[in-house]
Design an enzyme around this catalytic site. Structure first.
Site, PDB file in Angstrom:
ATOM      1  N   GLU A 114      -4.812   7.469  -3.136  1.00  0.00           N
ATOM      2  CA  GLU A 114      -5.279   6.192  -2.577  1.00  0.00           C
ATOM      3  C   GLU A 114      -5.560   5.175  -3.686  1.00  0.00           C
ATOM      4  O   GLU A 114      -5.478   3.970  -3.462  1.00  0.00           O
ATOM      5  CB  GLU A 114      -6.518   6.455  -1.707  1.00  0.00           C
ATOM      6  CG  GLU A 114      -6.854   5.350  -0.723  1.00  0.00           C
ATOM      7  CD  GLU A 114      -5.834   5.153   0.405  1.00  0.00           C
ATOM      8  OE1 GLU A 114      -4.840   5.904   0.479  1.00  0.00           O
ATOM      9  OE2 GLU A 114      -6.035   4.214   1.195  1.00  0.00           O
ATOM     10  N   HIS A 157       1.731   4.460  -2.805  1.00  0.00           N
ATOM     11  CA  HIS A 157       1.787   5.918  -2.617  1.00  0.00           C
ATOM     12  C   HIS A 157       3.147   6.461  -3.062  1.00  0.00           C
ATOM     13  O   HIS A 157       3.242   7.477  -3.739  1.00  0.00           O
ATOM     14  CB  HIS A 157       1.585   6.266  -1.134  1.00  0.00           C
ATOM     15  CG  HIS A 157       0.167   6.172  -0.652  1.00  0.00           C
ATOM     16  ND1 HIS A 157      -0.856   6.880  -1.232  1.00  0.00           N
ATOM     17  CD2 HIS A 157      -0.389   5.472   0.376  1.00  0.00           C
ATOM     18  CE1 HIS A 157      -1.993   6.617  -0.572  1.00  0.00           C
ATOM     19  NE2 HIS A 157      -1.735   5.762   0.399  1.00  0.00           N
ATOM     20  N   HIS A 186       0.838  -1.201   0.000  1.00  0.00           N
ATOM     21  CA  HIS A 186       0.000   0.000   0.000  1.00  0.00           C
ATOM     22  C   HIS A 186       0.882   1.265   0.000  1.00  0.00           C
ATOM     23  O   HIS A 186       0.735   2.136  -0.860  1.00  0.00           O
ATOM     24  CB  HIS A 186      -0.914  -0.037   1.231  1.00  0.00           C
ATOM     25  CG  HIS A 186      -1.853   1.116   1.355  1.00  0.00           C
ATOM     26  ND1 HIS A 186      -3.193   1.024   1.069  1.00  0.00           N
ATOM     27  CD2 HIS A 186      -1.648   2.408   1.737  1.00  0.00           C
ATOM     28  CE1 HIS A 186      -3.767   2.202   1.267  1.00  0.00           C
ATOM     29  NE2 HIS A 186      -2.850   3.062   1.682  1.00  0.00           N
ATOM     30  N   GLU A 187       1.791   1.328   0.945  1.00  0.00           N
ATOM     31  CA  GLU A 187       2.603   2.548   1.069  1.00  0.00           C
ATOM     32  C   GLU A 187       3.550   2.699  -0.123  1.00  0.00           C
ATOM     33  O   GLU A 187       3.837   3.819  -0.555  1.00  0.00           O
ATOM     34  CB  GLU A 187       3.366   2.560   2.397  1.00  0.00           C
ATOM     35  CG  GLU A 187       2.479   2.530   3.646  1.00  0.00           C
ATOM     36  CD  GLU A 187       1.401   3.614   3.670  1.00  0.00           C
ATOM     37  OE1 GLU A 187       1.594   4.670   3.038  1.00  0.00           O
ATOM     38  OE2 GLU A 187       0.349   3.384   4.303  1.00  0.00           O
TER      39      GLU A 187
HETATM   40 ZN    ZN Z   1      -3.151   5.159   1.780  1.00  0.00          ZN
END
Ligand code: ZN
Length: 488
Positions: A282, A256, A252-253
Site C-alpha cells: 500500500e 501496486h 493507485h493500482e
Molecule cells: Zn491498494
C-alpha cells in the site's frame, strides 16, 4: 536460482506455479468470467489453495529447507517461515474459517439489504471466535492480535501498531478539526468522458515504467492489481463520466503493479517474487496516487494535457484551482471515499475496534455504539445508520481480521519513502514537472521492489528509510500541504 538445491528449487517452482494459477483464475473471476461460472471457479480456486497448502506443509519440504539453509539463507528463511506458520494451523480450523467466511459474506449482504447490524452480528461473533482460535495456534505471540496481523504484515506487532496509531491519531484529529472549521471547498465537477480518461490514463501509465509487453489494463467493479508473475501484471480500474476518481484509482493500482513488476528476476519461481506485505504494497500505491498524483509538480506537466481532453470542464481551471479541487478534505462516513487526511482515521477506528473484539474487551453487540462514538471523537460526525457505519466494509464478514492496519501503515510508509526519495533526488519536482518519473521509479525499484520477499518488512523499511515506521514524515507532509491549501 543456480545455487539453490535442484530438488528444493523444483518444490518452490511448483508453489510459485500454483500461486500463478490462482492469481490468473482470481483475476479472470473479477474481470472476464460470466456470472454463472462462479460455483465452478470457487471449486477450482479451493483446489489450488489446498494443493498449495499440501505442498507447503509437506515434511519433505522442511527437510530440504533444513539442508539448504547455508546455501541461500534468506530464501530459506522466508520459505521456512511460511512452512512453519502453515503447519501450525490445523486443516479443520482452516476449513471452518473458510466456510464461516463465505457464510459471513452472504449474511453481511443480507444485513446490508436490511440496513441492520443485528442480522450480521452472529456471523461476526463466529468470525471473531475463529480468529481467536487461529491466534491460539501461536501461543508464543504476546497478544492474540499479533498472530492475525502477521498474516498481512509479517514481523509487526499489535503493540507497535498501537503506538504508531496513537501518535498518528494525535496529529490528525486536530489538523482535521482545523480544516473542518474552514469554509467547505468544492471537489472537481464536470463531464469527463470515460474513453478520454482511459486514453490519458494510459498515456500517464506509459511514462511510469512498465515494459510494454508485461502488463495490461482492464475494467473491474472494484479496482485491484493482480500479478501472476513480474512479467504479467494485471491492473484494473473503473472510470466514471462525472469524476476523475478513476484516474487516481488507476495511479493507485499501477503503484501496486510496478512493485510486482520490479522484483528481481533472480527470485523467479522461488515464491519470493512478489510483494512482502500489504503495508509495503500500500505504500507503493499511495505514493503514486497521493504524493505524486496529487502534487502541483505532477500536474504542471499533465494538467494542460488533461485540459486538451476535457476542454469544457477544465477551461477555467488553472493549476492552483485544480490542485485545490483534487485535495478537498472533508470528514465523511465512508472509508473508501475518504481523502488523504481523513483516511487513516477510518483505519485507526477499525483497528481499535477489532483489537478490542479480539481481546474480548468489546462485545460484538456493542460494536455499532462503539463505532459511532469513535466517529464522533475522530471526525466529529454522527453515524446515521449501520450501512454508513459498521456494515460498510466486506473484511470482517469474510473473517479478514488484522488486515485494516496495513492501509494506514501504507500511508505512513509512503510519506517516509517520499521524504527519503526527495532527499536522494533533489531534482524530483523538476522532473515531475517535465512529465518524467524515471528517477523515482529507479529509486523505488532499488529500495523496495527488487527485494521481493527476501527481506522482512521491518528490514526492508530499515534499509529504505534508515529507521522503523514513523508517523512524523506523514504528519509533516499533511500539515505543510494542507496548512497552505487551507490557509491554516
Ligand atoms: Zn491498494
Amino acid at each position: 536460482m543456480p545455487s539453490l538445491d535442484p530438488a528444493l528449487a523444483e518444490r518452490l517452482g511448483e508453489l510459485s506455479d500454483l500461486r500463478h494459477a490462482g492469481q490468473v483464475l482470481a483475476w479472470d473471476q473479477q474481470v472476464m468470467m460470466p456470472a454463472e461460472g462462479a460455483p465452478a471457479r470457487g471449486e477450482a480456486l479451493a483446489t489450488i489453495r489446498r494443493m498449495f497448502h499440501d505442498l507447503l506443509v509437506d515434511p519433505a519440504l522442511g527437510t530440504l529447507l533444513a539442508a539448504a539453509a547455508d546455501a541461500e539463507p534468506l530464501i530459506v528463511r522466508a520459505v521456512r517461515r511460511d512452512h512453519e506458520i502453515e503447519r501450525r494451523v490445523p486443516g479443520e480450523l482452516t476449513a471452518e474459517m473458510s466456510r464461516a467466511g463465505s457464510d459471513g459474506y452472504s449474511t453481511w449482504l443480507q444485513a446490508r439489504d436490511a440496513n441492520d447490524y443485528r442480522v450480521f452480528e452472529p456471523a461476526l461473533a463466529r468470525n471473531i471466535e475463529l480468529a481467536r482460535r487461529y491466534a491460539d495456534c501461536f501461543p508464543e505471540c504476546e497478544h492474540p492480535y499479533d498472530a492475525l496481523l502477521d498474516r498481512y504484515e509479517p514481523g509487526t506487532t499489535a503493540a507497535q501498531v498501537s503506538d504508531l496509531f496513537v501518535r498518528l491519531r494525535e496529529g490528525l484529529v486536530p489538523l482535521i478539526s482545523q480544516i473542518a472549521m474552514q469554509p467547505a471547498r468544492q471537489a472537481l465537477a464536470g463531464e469527463f468522458p470515460v474513453s478520454a480518461q482511459r486514453e490519458i490514463g494510459l498515456e500517464i501509465v506509459q511514462t511510469m515504467g512498465f515494459d510494454a509487453g508485461a502488463w495490461r489494463l482492464d475494467d473491474a467493479v472494484h479496482p485491484f492489481a493482480a500479478s501472476p508473475s513480474p512479467g504479467d501484471v494485471r491492473v484494473t480500474s473503473r472510470f466514471d463520466d462525472h469524476s476523475l476518481a478513476g484516474l487516481f484509482a488507476l495511479l493507485h493500482e499501477v503503484g501496486h503493479g510496478l512493485y510486482e513488476h520490479g522484483v528481481d528476476g533472480a527470485l523467479a519461481r522461488t515464491t519470493l517474487d512478489t510483494g512482502v506485505s500489504l503495508g509495503v504494497h500500500e505504500s507503493q500505491s499511495r505514493l503514486w496516487e497521493n504524493l505524486v498524483g496529487r502534487s502541483p509538480a505532477f500536474w504542471t506537466y499533465w494538467l494542460p494535457r488533461l485540459r486538451d481532453r476535457f476542454p469544457l470542464s477544465l477551461r477555467d481551471v488553472d493549476l492552483d484551482a485544480f490542485i485545490r479541487a483534487i485535495n478537498v478534505v472533508r470528514p465523511t462516513l465512508i472509508r473508501v471515499e475518504a481523502d488523504e487526511v481523513t483516511y487513516s482515521l477510518h483505519v485507526i477506528l477499525r483497528f481499535e475496534l477489532e483489537l478490542a473484539l479480539v481481546e474480548g474487551s468489546l462485545d460484538v453487540a456493542e460494536l455499532p455504539a462503539a463505532w459511532a462514538a469513535k466517529m464522533k471523537q475522530f471526525l466529529g460526525i454522527e453515524v446515521p445508520d449501520d450501512l454508513h457505519g459498521v456494515l460498510q466494509d466486506i473484511h470482517w464478514s469474510e473473517g479478514i481480521i488484522g488486515y485494516f492496519p496495513t492501509y494506514a501503515i501504507g500511508n505512513v510508509l509512503a510519506a517516509q519513502l517520499w521524504q527519503a526519495a526527495r532527499a536522494d533526488i533533489p531534482s524530483l519536482d523538476d522532473e515531475l514537472a517535465r512529465g518524467e518519473v524515471g528517477s523515482l521509479r529507479v529509486w523505488l525499484r532499488e529500495k523496495i521492489h527488487r527485494h521481493g520477499r527476501l527481506l522482512t518488512p521491518p528490514e526492508l523499511i530499515e534499509q529504505a528509510v534508515g529507521g522503523r515506521l514513523d508517523p512524523v514524515p506523514m504528519l509533516d507532509h499533511l500539515r505543510a500541504k494542507y496548512g497552505a491549501l487551507y490557509e491554516l
